[in-house]
Enzyme design. Structure first.
Site, PDB file in Angstrom:
ATOM      1  N   ASP A  35       0.846  -1.227  -0.066  1.00  0.00           N
ATOM      2  CA  ASP A  35       0.003   0.086  -0.157  1.00  0.00           C
ATOM      3  C   ASP A  35       0.954   1.254  -0.015  1.00  0.00           C
ATOM      4  O   ASP A  35       1.679   1.328   0.867  1.00  0.00           O
ATOM      5  CB  ASP A  35      -0.915  -0.019   1.169  1.00  0.00           C
ATOM      6  N   ASN A  87     -13.403  -3.748   2.951  1.00  0.00           N
ATOM      7  CA  ASN A  87     -14.841  -2.543   3.254  1.00  0.00           C
ATOM      8  C   ASN A  87     -15.669  -2.595   2.031  1.00  0.00           C
ATOM      9  O   ASN A  87     -15.239  -2.800   0.793  1.00  0.00           O
ATOM     10  CB  ASN A  87     -14.416  -1.191   3.682  1.00  0.00           C
ATOM     11  N   HIS A  93     -16.601   2.865   4.762  1.00  0.00           N
ATOM     12  CA  HIS A  93     -15.205   3.436   4.595  1.00  0.00           C
ATOM     13  C   HIS A  93     -14.471   2.831   3.294  1.00  0.00           C
ATOM     14  O   HIS A  93     -13.199   2.928   3.162  1.00  0.00           O
ATOM     15  CB  HIS A  93     -14.266   3.194   5.678  1.00  0.00           C
ATOM     16  N   GLN A  94     -15.117   2.393   2.232  1.00  0.00           N
ATOM     17  CA  GLN A  94     -14.418   2.122   0.869  1.00  0.00           C
ATOM     18  C   GLN A  94     -14.174   3.091   0.202  1.00  0.00           C
ATOM     19  O   GLN A  94     -15.195   3.917  -0.207  1.00  0.00           O
ATOM     20  CB  GLN A  94     -15.320   0.790   0.211  1.00  0.00           C
ATOM     21  N   HIS A 100     -11.146  -4.918  -2.288  1.00  0.00           N
ATOM     22  CA  HIS A 100      -9.639  -5.206  -2.076  1.00  0.00           C
ATOM     23  C   HIS A 100      -9.711  -5.633  -0.687  1.00  0.00           C
ATOM     24  O   HIS A 100     -10.595  -5.181   0.262  1.00  0.00           O
ATOM     25  CB  HIS A 100      -8.805  -4.168  -2.338  1.00  0.00           C
ATOM     26  N   PHE A 101      -8.211  -6.248  -0.300  1.00  0.00           N
ATOM     27  CA  PHE A 101      -8.189  -6.702   1.086  1.00  0.00           C
ATOM     28  C   PHE A 101      -6.771  -6.076   1.636  1.00  0.00           C
ATOM     29  O   PHE A 101      -5.880  -5.943   1.000  1.00  0.00           O
ATOM     30  CB  PHE A 101      -8.031  -8.231   1.222  1.00  0.00           C
ATOM     31  N   HIS A 102      -6.923  -5.389   2.620  1.00  0.00           N
ATOM     32  CA  HIS A 102      -5.830  -4.826   3.415  1.00  0.00           C
ATOM     33  C   HIS A 102      -5.207  -5.915   4.311  1.00  0.00           C
ATOM     34  O   HIS A 102      -5.951  -6.429   5.030  1.00  0.00           O
ATOM     35  CB  HIS A 102      -6.358  -3.668   4.002  1.00  0.00           C
TER      36      HIS A 102
END
Length: 138
Positions: A35, A87, A93-94, A100-102
């Site tokens: 990120d 999200n 909060h997207q 996507h995955f954090h």
């Protein structure tokens, strides 16, 4: 395998190589990278190579591919504590409208994801009603 992309999507552009990234793992169905706005050292992203804004719009094979990648990244990060965050929708909060995955290490109280959990008190009867409604739809 069917894939779908959106020309204006930043994550679709990263997958296509139109925007550079620090790629970690790539499969036929997923792409992962560091990120660029991390909240902890090693904060990474796993994205499906299929453009869908929300998780329920994504074909299951993409979901099945993503979490083993998140697991490998979490292990490589070496953090005892970490969050996998996903999200769906602006209210949730997207920011980027591509699933996507954090993968976020949580090395201490100050770094990583900080979450409030406003738990509500519910009665057993209220839970039973919700249970029956959800169970009836599954």
């Amino acid at each position: 395998m069917a894939s779908k992309s959106l020309a204006s999507c930043i994550f679709c552009k990263i997958i296509k190589g139109e925007i550079p990234s620090f790629k970690l793992i790539e499969t036929d169905l997923s792409y992962s990278f560091l990120d660029v706005g991390p909240i902890a050292f090693g904060h990474s992203m796993v994205i499906p190579k299929y453009h869908a804004a929300k998780m329920h719009e994504l074909p299951d094979e993409y979901l099945a591919d993503a979490l083993p990648i998140a697991k490998k990244i979490a292990l490589a990060q070496g953090a005892e504590n970490y969050n996998i965050l996903q999200n769906n929708g602006a209210l949730a909060h997207q920011v980027v409208q591509h699933v996507h995955f954090h993968v976020i290490p949580k090395p201490n109280e100050e770094e990583g994801l900080i979450v409030g959990w406003p738990a509500k008190e519910v009665t057993k009867e209220e839970l039973q009603k919700v249970y029956e409604e959800l169970k009836g739809k599954l």
